[in-house]
Design an enzyme around this catalytic site. Structure first.
Site, PDB file in Angstrom:
ATOM      1  N   ASP A  57     -15.590   3.701  -1.192  1.00  0.00           N
ATOM      2  CA  ASP A  57     -14.503   4.631  -0.859  1.00  0.00           C
ATOM      3  C   ASP A  57     -14.435   4.750   0.659  1.00  0.00           C
ATOM      4  O   ASP A  57     -14.883   5.733   1.237  1.00  0.00           O
ATOM      5  CB  ASP A  57     -14.775   5.990  -1.515  1.00  0.00           C
ATOM      6  CG  ASP A  57     -13.602   6.941  -1.363  1.00  0.00           C
ATOM      7  OD1 ASP A  57     -12.609   6.573  -0.704  1.00  0.00           O
ATOM      8  OD2 ASP A  57     -13.688   8.063  -1.904  1.00  0.00           O
ATOM      9  N   PHE A  58     -13.879   3.714   1.293  1.00  0.00           N
ATOM     10  CA  PHE A  58     -13.790   3.713   2.758  1.00  0.00           C
ATOM     11  C   PHE A  58     -12.423   4.214   3.230  1.00  0.00           C
ATOM     12  O   PHE A  58     -12.185   4.326   4.424  1.00  0.00           O
ATOM     13  CB  PHE A  58     -14.074   2.309   3.309  1.00  0.00           C
ATOM     14  CG  PHE A  58     -15.516   1.872   3.124  1.00  0.00           C
ATOM     15  CD1 PHE A  58     -16.512   2.794   2.824  1.00  0.00           C
ATOM     16  CD2 PHE A  58     -15.887   0.547   3.261  1.00  0.00           C
ATOM     17  CE1 PHE A  58     -17.844   2.406   2.659  1.00  0.00           C
ATOM     18  CE2 PHE A  58     -17.208   0.140   3.095  1.00  0.00           C
ATOM     19  CZ  PHE A  58     -18.189   1.076   2.797  1.00  0.00           C
ATOM     20  N   LYS A  59     -11.529   4.481   2.263  1.00  0.00           N
ATOM     21  CA  LYS A  59     -10.170   4.954   2.608  1.00  0.00           C
ATOM     22  C   LYS A  59      -9.669   4.279   3.873  1.00  0.00           C
ATOM     23  O   LYS A  59      -9.254   4.909   4.838  1.00  0.00           O
ATOM     24  CB  LYS A  59     -10.143   6.469   2.757  1.00  0.00           C
ATOM     25  CG  LYS A  59     -10.412   7.179   1.446  1.00  0.00           C
ATOM     26  CD  LYS A  59      -9.965   8.617   1.440  1.00  0.00           C
ATOM     27  CE  LYS A  59     -10.435   9.288   0.180  1.00  0.00           C
ATOM     28  NZ  LYS A  59     -11.916   9.414   0.095  1.00  0.00           N
ATOM     29  N   ASP A  62      -5.827   1.175   8.494  1.00  0.00           N
ATOM     30  CA  ASP A  62      -5.809   0.500   9.797  1.00  0.00           C
ATOM     31  C   ASP A  62      -4.814  -0.662   9.803  1.00  0.00           C
ATOM     32  O   ASP A  62      -4.157  -0.919   8.796  1.00  0.00           O
ATOM     33  CB  ASP A  62      -7.235   0.029  10.141  1.00  0.00           C
ATOM     34  CG  ASP A  62      -7.542   0.218  11.615  1.00  0.00           C
ATOM     35  OD1 ASP A  62      -6.704  -0.177  12.457  1.00  0.00           O
ATOM     36  OD2 ASP A  62      -8.622   0.749  11.940  1.00  0.00           O
ATOM     37  N   ASN A  65      -5.513  -6.671  10.484  1.00  0.00           N
ATOM     38  CA  ASN A  65      -6.727  -7.419  10.857  1.00  0.00           C
ATOM     39  C   ASN A  65      -7.990  -6.588  10.688  1.00  0.00           C
ATOM     40  O   ASN A  65      -8.992  -7.071  10.150  1.00  0.00           O
ATOM     41  CB  ASN A  65      -6.619  -7.921  12.301  1.00  0.00           C
ATOM     42  CG  ASN A  65      -7.788  -8.830  12.647  1.00  0.00           C
ATOM     43  OD1 ASN A  65      -7.964  -9.880  12.025  1.00  0.00           O
ATOM     44  ND2 ASN A  65      -8.612  -8.396  13.587  1.00  0.00           N
TER      45      ASN A  65
HETATM   46  O1  NUP Z   1      -7.808  12.301  -3.432  1.00  0.00           O
HETATM   47  C1  NUP Z   1      -9.012  12.117  -3.422  1.00  0.00           C
HETATM   48  N1  NUP Z   1      -9.841  13.135  -3.739  1.00  0.00           N
HETATM   49  C2  NUP Z   1     -11.212  12.999  -3.762  1.00  0.00           C
HETATM   50  O2  NUP Z   1     -11.917  13.972  -4.059  1.00  0.00           O
HETATM   51  C3  NUP Z   1      -9.568  10.865  -3.130  1.00  0.00           C
HETATM   52  C4  NUP Z   1     -10.953  10.698  -3.160  1.00  0.00           C
HETATM   53  N2  NUP Z   1     -11.463   9.488  -2.917  1.00  0.00           N
HETATM   54  N3  NUP Z   1     -11.762  11.768  -3.448  1.00  0.00           N
HETATM   55  C5  NUP Z   1     -13.234  11.569  -3.467  1.00  0.00           C
HETATM   56  O3  NUP Z   1     -13.696  11.793  -4.792  1.00  0.00           O
HETATM   57  C6  NUP Z   1     -14.016  12.510  -2.573  1.00  0.00           C
HETATM   58  O4  NUP Z   1     -14.166  11.980  -1.277  1.00  0.00           O
HETATM   59  C7  NUP Z   1     -15.344  12.587  -3.309  1.00  0.00           C
HETATM   60  O5  NUP Z   1     -16.141  11.460  -3.002  1.00  0.00           O
HETATM   61  C8  NUP Z   1     -14.945  12.486  -4.775  1.00  0.00           C
HETATM   62  C9  NUP Z   1     -14.811  13.812  -5.496  1.00  0.00           C
HETATM   63  O6  NUP Z   1     -16.022  14.494  -5.451  1.00  0.00           O
HETATM   64  P1  NUP Z   1     -16.252  15.911  -6.196  1.00  0.00           P
HETATM   65  O7  NUP Z   1     -15.159  16.821  -5.769  1.00  0.00           O
HETATM   66  O8  NUP Z   1     -16.219  15.625  -7.676  1.00  0.00           O
HETATM   67  O9  NUP Z   1     -17.606  16.326  -5.722  1.00  0.00           O
END
Ligand code: NUP
EC number: 4.1.1.23
Length: 209
Positions: A57-59, A62, A65
């Protein structure tokens, strides 16, 4: 069948590996992000991959490249998937898909927190359609707003939909799946529980009932 993905947002390598082993039987995959990778290093992807497939989950948000270089690092460490932001536009998402190889690219369509209503939700539909056209494997959609999962499903065809926001953020596993998610992502409800395996089993049972 619906699946459970553990969001392993702990910052200690040993703890991460212990929890992953403890709950592995109930999981489809493990999602790790900046907290764990910054604390434990990229090799944690290789280590945890021995237990379950890993989604990074690096979201990524960018230029094409830089996106390509980040996707390549995740792939070289054996990740099964990577999460990228959709708002950066088609060329960056295409760069991720082109570099991913067998790895799955998941595009954030709409986030689960209240702030997603400030800017992001206005563009959800366009992000979903673009992700589908470019060939992404799946989308991230909010378990905190099941009606939005239903809407996103209506645009997404048969793409995977991964829904975070169950438990600590107030969403329900069952409602997210009924709304059209294929997987739920759950962090604190599992890794902060006194008995993580018990918490994971309860969620797993909710999905399979
Ligand atoms: O919209 C998003 N909401 C979210 O909570 C997108 C995500 N990737 N996350 C991730 O999901 C957040 O960064 C965390 O790693 C996980 C939810 O964790 P929790 O709220 O169940 O502890």
């Amino acid at each position: 069948m619906a699946g459970l993905i553990l969001a392993l947002d702990v910052t200690d390598r040993e703890k991460a590996i212990n929890i992953a082993n403890e709950v592995a039987d109930y999981l489809h995959a493990i999602k790790i992000g900046w907290p764990l990778v910054m604390a434990a290093g990229m090799d944690i992807i290789d280590s945890l991959s021995q237990i379950k497939p890993i989604i990074c989950d690096f979201k990524v948000a960018d230029i094409p490249n830089t996106t390509k270089l980040i996707v390549r690092e995740a792939r070289n460490h054996g990740a099964m998937g990577i999460i990228v932001h959709g708002f950066v536009g088609r060329d960056s998402i295409k760069a991720a898909v082109d570099e991913a190889g067998k790895m799955k690219v998941y595009v954030v369509a709409e986030m689960s927190h209240p702030g997603a209503l400030d800017f992001m939700q206005k563009h959800t539909d366009d992000i979903v359609l673009m992700a589908k056209e470019v060939g992404a494997a799946g989308l991230i959609a909010p378990a905190t707003r099941p009606e939005r999962i239903t809407h996103i499903r209506s645009l997404a065809g048969d793409m995977e939909i991964l829904a975070p926001g169950v438990g600590a953020q107030g969403g329900s596993a069952k409602e997210a799946i009924e709304a059209g998610a294929t997987h739920i992502i759950v962090g604190r409800r599992i890794y902060e529980a006194n008995e993580p395996a018990k918490a994971a089993k309860a969620l797993y049972d909710e999905l399979t009932l």
